[in-house]
Enzyme design. Structure first.
Site, short mmCIF file in Angstrom:
data_model
loop_
_atom_site.label_atom_id
_atom_site.label_comp_id
_atom_site.label_asym_id
_atom_site.label_seq_id
_atom_site.Cartn_x
_atom_site.Cartn_y
_atom_site.Cartn_z
N TYR A 28 44.94 55.40 39.98
CA TYR A 28 46.16 55.15 39.15
C TYR A 28 47.31 55.92 40.24
CZ TYR A 28 43.83 53.05 35.38
OH TYR A 28 43.04 52.38 34.54
N HIS A 83 43.55 38.26 30.55
CA HIS A 83 42.73 37.70 31.44
C HIS A 83 41.87 36.52 30.36
CE1 HIS A 83 42.18 39.80 35.07
NE2 HIS A 83 42.24 40.98 34.52
N ASP A 90 46.06 36.35 34.81
CA ASP A 90 45.82 37.13 35.98
C ASP A 90 44.42 36.28 36.37
OD1 ASP A 90 44.97 39.03 37.94
OD2 ASP A 90 44.90 40.60 36.47
N ARG A 91 44.32 34.98 36.78
CA ARG A 91 43.12 34.58 36.96
C ARG A 91 42.62 34.68 38.53
NH1 ARG A 91 39.51 32.36 38.77
NH2 ARG A 91 38.32 30.30 37.95
N LYS A 92 43.48 35.28 39.22
CA LYS A 92 42.79 35.42 40.78
C LYS A 92 42.18 34.34 41.27
CE LYS A 92 42.79 40.44 40.43
NZ LYS A 92 43.16 40.85 38.87
N PHE A 93 42.96 33.06 41.49
CA PHE A 93 42.08 31.92 42.05
C PHE A 93 41.78 32.18 43.34
CE2 PHE A 93 45.09 29.94 38.96
CZ PHE A 93 44.11 29.28 38.44
N ASP A 100 43.86 43.54 28.46
CA ASP A 100 42.43 43.32 28.77
C ASP A 100 41.56 43.60 27.70
OD1 ASP A 100 43.62 42.75 31.25
OD2 ASP A 100 43.03 44.42 32.00
O1 6AU Z 1 45.59 49.68 33.95
P1 6AU Z 1 44.31 49.11 34.02
O2 6AU Z 1 43.41 49.52 34.98
O3 6AU Z 1 43.72 49.11 32.69
O4 6AU Z 1 44.36 47.44 34.38
C1 6AU Z 1 44.87 46.97 35.51
C2 6AU Z 1 44.89 45.57 35.25
C3 6AU Z 1 43.40 45.04 35.40
C4 6AU Z 1 43.39 44.24 36.79
O5 6AU Z 1 42.33 43.26 36.73
C5 6AU Z 1 44.54 44.14 37.27
O6 6AU Z 1 45.62 45.08 36.58
N1 6AU Z 1 44.63 44.41 38.67
C6 6AU Z 1 45.19 43.33 39.70
C7 6AU Z 1 45.93 42.46 39.33
C8 6AU Z 1 46.93 42.35 38.35
O7 6AU Z 1 45.76 41.22 39.95
C9 6AU Z 1 45.03 43.80 41.21
C10 6AU Z 1 44.72 45.20 41.47
O8 6AU Z 1 44.78 45.44 42.60
N2 6AU Z 1 44.33 45.83 40.73
C11 6AU Z 1 44.35 45.56 39.42
O9 6AU Z 1 43.86 46.49 38.66
O10 6AU Z 1 43.77 43.71 34.52
#
Ligand code: 6AU
Length: 263
Positions: A214, A63, A92-95, A39
């Protein structure tokens, strides 16, 4: 175990979608169930991270819409790195719109996601049309879809019923839907197998002050039966060494997988 673990090898023949079998092959060959979430907002930084962590991952998640200088050259370079290091690309576009609109968002616009991303994800809130629309574009290009069935963030509005309905929708399109973004294994009433990719994974932090939560690779793989860990800032946050962290999460993810097989 609450969610009995079946090995990646044994599950491979259960999938008809070519992306799912390729992904399982990579996971097995590289002994990695780690997806790194890149990201970052500059193309060069995404590419540098991908090159650094490439040997230790099965998948790189992007993204595209946060990259300030996104262009065709970036896509080409990313695809080269994916071949060099053998990882899948997940945009990870999440349409989240009606079928007709998401088809355009997937195929057209600045990003032309369907041309380069093996995997994309979508919310099921709009109903089955979002899956049908994406599938009409993606399946002929040998792409695959993940459905958001749960989220990692605090106070998420996802309910158990919504999660279950999402699995039922997946069961209508098992040729294109290969799995879920979720926090635990999600057995299918129709007996299909799905991969569960789990974000909100970190070994050193508990949250980010904006609702992210986390858990450890052990929590998600052993306790909750998930298949792939998605790690972003745990790996690239300033001050962290991305190569060292990628190796550490790869090992943590694989050790947890082996522990779940034994459990
Ligand atoms: O490990 P991070 O917190 O730096 O990043 C987590 C990544 C981010 C979020 O957009 C994504 O995972 N994400 C998603 C996805 C992958 O769809 C869903 C969700 O429930 N939580 C989440 O963090 O790029």
């Amino acid at each position: 175990a609450v969610y009995p673990r079946v090995s990646y090898e044994a599950r491979r023949p259960r999938f008809t979608n070519a992306v799912a079998t390729q992904l399982l092959d990579l996971i097995i060959a590289k002994q990695s169930n780690l997806c790194v979430s890149a990201d970052l907002t500059k193309a060069a930084d995404v590419l540098q991270l991908a090159d650094q962590v490439g040997p230790y991952i099965c998948m790189l998640k992007t993204h595209a819409d946060i990259i300030e200088d996104f262009d065709a050259k970036f896509v080409e370079a990313l695809q080269k790195l994916a071949e060099k290091h053998r990882f899948m690309i997940f945009e990870d576009r999440k349409f989240a719109d009606i079928g007709n609109t998401v088809q355009h968002q997937y195929a057209h616009g600045v990003h032309k996601i369907a041309d380069w991303s093996h995997i994309v994800n979508a919310h099921t809130l709009p109903g089955e049309g979002i899956i049908s629309g994406l599938k009409a574009v993606g399946l002929p290009k040998q792409r695959a879809l993940l459905l958001l069935a749960q989220m990692s963030s605090a106070g998420t509005l996802f309910t158990e019923a919504y999660t279950q309905q999402t699995v039922v929708l997946a069961d209508k399109h098992p040729d294109f839907v290969i799995g879920f973004i979720a926090q635990r294994a999600l057995p299918s009433p129709a007996g299909n197998d799905y991969l569960v990719l789990t974000p909100g994974v970190g070994l050193d932090d508990k949250g980010d002050g904006l609702g992210q939560q986390y858990r450890t690779p052990h929590d998600v793989l052993v306790k909750d039966g998930c298949d792939v860990i998605i790690v972003g800032r745990g790996i690239y946050k300033p001050g962290r060494d991305p190569v060292a962290e990628a190796k550490r999460y790869q090992k943590a993810g694989w050790d947890a997988y082996l522990a779940s097989l034994a459990a």
